[in-house]
Design an enzyme around this catalytic site. Structure first.
Site, PDB file in Angstrom:
ATOM      1  N   CYS A  75      10.309  26.116  40.391  1.00 59.84           N
ATOM      2  CA  CYS A  75       9.900  25.126  39.594  1.00 59.84           C
ATOM      3  C   CYS A  75       8.624  24.352  39.639  1.00 59.84           C
ATOM      4  CB  CYS A  75      10.858  24.092  39.198  1.00 59.84           C
ATOM      5  SG  CYS A  75      12.617  24.681  38.818  1.00 59.84           S
ATOM      6  N   ASN A 134      15.721  23.924  30.917  1.00 62.85           N
ATOM      7  CA  ASN A 134      14.890  24.162  32.053  1.00 62.85           C
ATOM      8  C   ASN A 134      14.302  25.630  32.406  1.00 62.85           C
ATOM      9  OD1 ASN A 134      14.131  24.365  34.779  1.00 62.85           O
ATOM     10  ND2 ASN A 134      15.672  23.557  35.809  1.00 62.85           N
ATOM     11  N   HIS A 158       8.357  18.338  35.477  1.00 61.88           N
ATOM     12  CA  HIS A 158       9.110  19.500  35.391  1.00 61.88           C
ATOM     13  C   HIS A 158      10.322  19.099  34.581  1.00 61.88           C
ATOM     14  CE1 HIS A 158      11.805  22.715  36.067  1.00 61.88           C
ATOM     15  NE2 HIS A 158      12.551  22.089  36.854  1.00 61.88           N
TER      16      HIS A 158
END
Length: 347
Positions: free
Chosen positions: A124, A303, A272
Site C-alpha cells: 500500500c 482498499n 491510503h
C-alpha cells in the site's frame, strides 16, 4: 597526472506531478453481496471500515489493461507524448507472474519506446515509493518524465470465506506523470519499513507450498504441503490498526515538517484508503483543520493497496474537492510493514 573524472548526471532542479488518471473496474460489489459469503451485516462492515462497496475486475480487466487505461488519462492530462516518457514504474503485489515485469508490457502498449520499465513490491506504500524513485530519476537526469502506476487485482487474492478480510479489498489502477518543474512540487519522501512486523499482513502461503514444483525440482511423486490451496491475503487487523494510528501520524507529520508546510496550509489530505477509522484518527493526531478536505474514496472503492492514493487524488480533483496547484499530504502504509509520505502539488 590527474585521474579521469566521471561526468556527473544532472537533471531538472525540481519535479512535480503533471497529470493523474485512474481506472475503476465495471463490476460493483456492494456489501449485500459480501454478506452472501460471510456472516456479518452491512452496519458492521461500514462501522468497522467505512466501506459500502468495492470494484472487482472482470476477466478482460487485467493488471496490464487497467494500467494502460489509467496511464492514458494521466498522459493526456500531462499534455505529453508517450515517447517522452523515460521510465515506467509499476507498483503492485497482485501481478501473478513472477517475470517478466508487467511494466514492460505496459510501456510497449503505451508506445514508450525503449524506456526502462520495472515493477516494485511495496504494498500500500507502493505509489509513494514510486513517486520517490521518479523524483530522483528526474532530478538526477536519467529521465525527463516518469510514469508511476499503482495497480491491483486484489480480488484474485481475497479469501471470500475469511470474515476479517473478505469485505476489504478492491481492484483498480491509478497513474501519475512526474516531470520537471521550476518550483518544488514533491517534498522529501519520508519512507521506511519495519520488517519485525512482516507477518501481520501477508500472503497465506508461498506459491511453492500451494502448488507442486516440476518433477525436476520436486522429485517424482512429491506434492504440495497438506492442506495447500490458492494463496490469499491475511491480516492481523487490530495490530495493523494500532500501528497505523500511532506510528503513521508521526510519519505524516515528518513529511509536513520536511516540506516546511503546516497542516492548515494543505489543500487536501490523501491517505491510503485502508480504513475510515484510521483516517479519522490520523486527522485528529495531525490536528487537521476542518477546512482541509480529506479523501474518503474507500467508501465506494474499498482498499486498492498501491492504487488507492492516485485513485483518490483523481476523484478529489474531478469532484472539485481539491484544486490544481493545491498542496496535498499523501501517505501510504501496509504489508512489510512499509510506509511512504510526502507533500505534493496537485496537477
Amino acid at each position: 597526472m590527474s585521474k579521469p573524472q566521471i561526468r556527473p548526471s544532472t537533471g531538472a532542479e525540481y519535479s512535480r506531478i503533471h497529470g493523474v488518471g485512474g481506472y475503476r473496474p465495471v463490476r460493483v460489489i456492494p456489501n449485500a453481496e459480501v454478506l452472501e459469503w460471510i456472516e456479518s451485516s452491512d452496519e458492521w462492515i461500514r462501522t468497522r471500515s467505512g466501506i459500502a462497496e468495492r470494484r472487482w475486475a472482470g476477466p478482460e480487466e487485467s493488471v496490464a489493461e487497467m494500467s494502460v487505461q489509467a496511464a492514458g488519462k494521466a498522459i493526456a492530462q500531462a499534455g505529453i507524448a508517450p515517447d517522452q516518457i523515460g521510465g515506467v514504474i509499476v507498483a503492485t503485489v497482485s501481478h501473478l507472474k513472477q517475470t517478466p515485469a508487467i511494466a514492460t508490457e505496459i510501456a510497449e502498449r503505451l508506445g514508450c519506446g525503449t524506456a526502462p520499465a520495472f515493477d516494485i513490491s511495496a504494498a500500500c506504500a507502493g505509489f509513494g515509493y514510486g513517486l520517490g524513485l521518479a523524483d530522483g530519476m528526474i532530478r538526477g537526469g536519467s529521465a525527463e518524465y516518469v510514469l508511476v502506476i499503482g495497480v491491483e487485482r486484489l480480488s484474485d487474492l481475497t479469501d471470500q470465506s475469511d470474515r476479517s478480510t473478505a469485505f476489504i479489498f478492491g481492484d483498480g489502477a491509478g497513474a501519475a506523470i512526474v516531470g520537471p518543474s521550476d518550483t518544488p512540487g514533491i517534498g522529501k519522501v519520508i519512507w521506511g519499513s519495519d520488517g519485525s512486523q512482516k507477518d501481520v499482513i501477508s500472503q497465506t502461503q508461498a506459491w511453492d507450498t500451494a502448488f507442486a514444483k516440476p518433477d525436476a525440482v520436486n522429485g517424482p511423486g512429491e506434492s504440495p504441503e497438506q492442506g495447500a490451496k490458492w494463496p490469499a491475503l491475511r491480516m492481523e487487523g487490530q495490530t495493523v490498526f494500532r500501528w497505523a494510528v500511532w506510528e503513521m501520524a508521526k510519519v505524516a507529520q515528518q513529511a509536513l515538517d520536511a516540506a516546511g508546510i503546516t497542516a492548515d496550509q494543505l489543500g487536501a489530505f490523501i491517505p491510503h484508503q485502508a480504513n475510515m477509522r484510521i483516517t479519522d484518527a490520523m486527522i485528529k493526531a495531525l490536528k487537521l483543520p476542518d477546512s482541509v478536505p480529506v479523501a474518503r474514496d474507500i467508501t465506494e472503492t474499498g482498499n486498492t493497496s498501491a492504487a488507492s492514493i492516485p485513485l483518490a487524488m483523481e476523484r478529489m480533483l474531478e469532484s472539485g474537492e481539491a484544486r490544481s496547484g493545491d498542496l496535498a499530504l499523501i501517505i501510504g502504509f501496509g504489508a512489510g510493514l512499509v510506509y511512504a509520505a510526502a507533500v505534493v502539488t496537485l496537477p
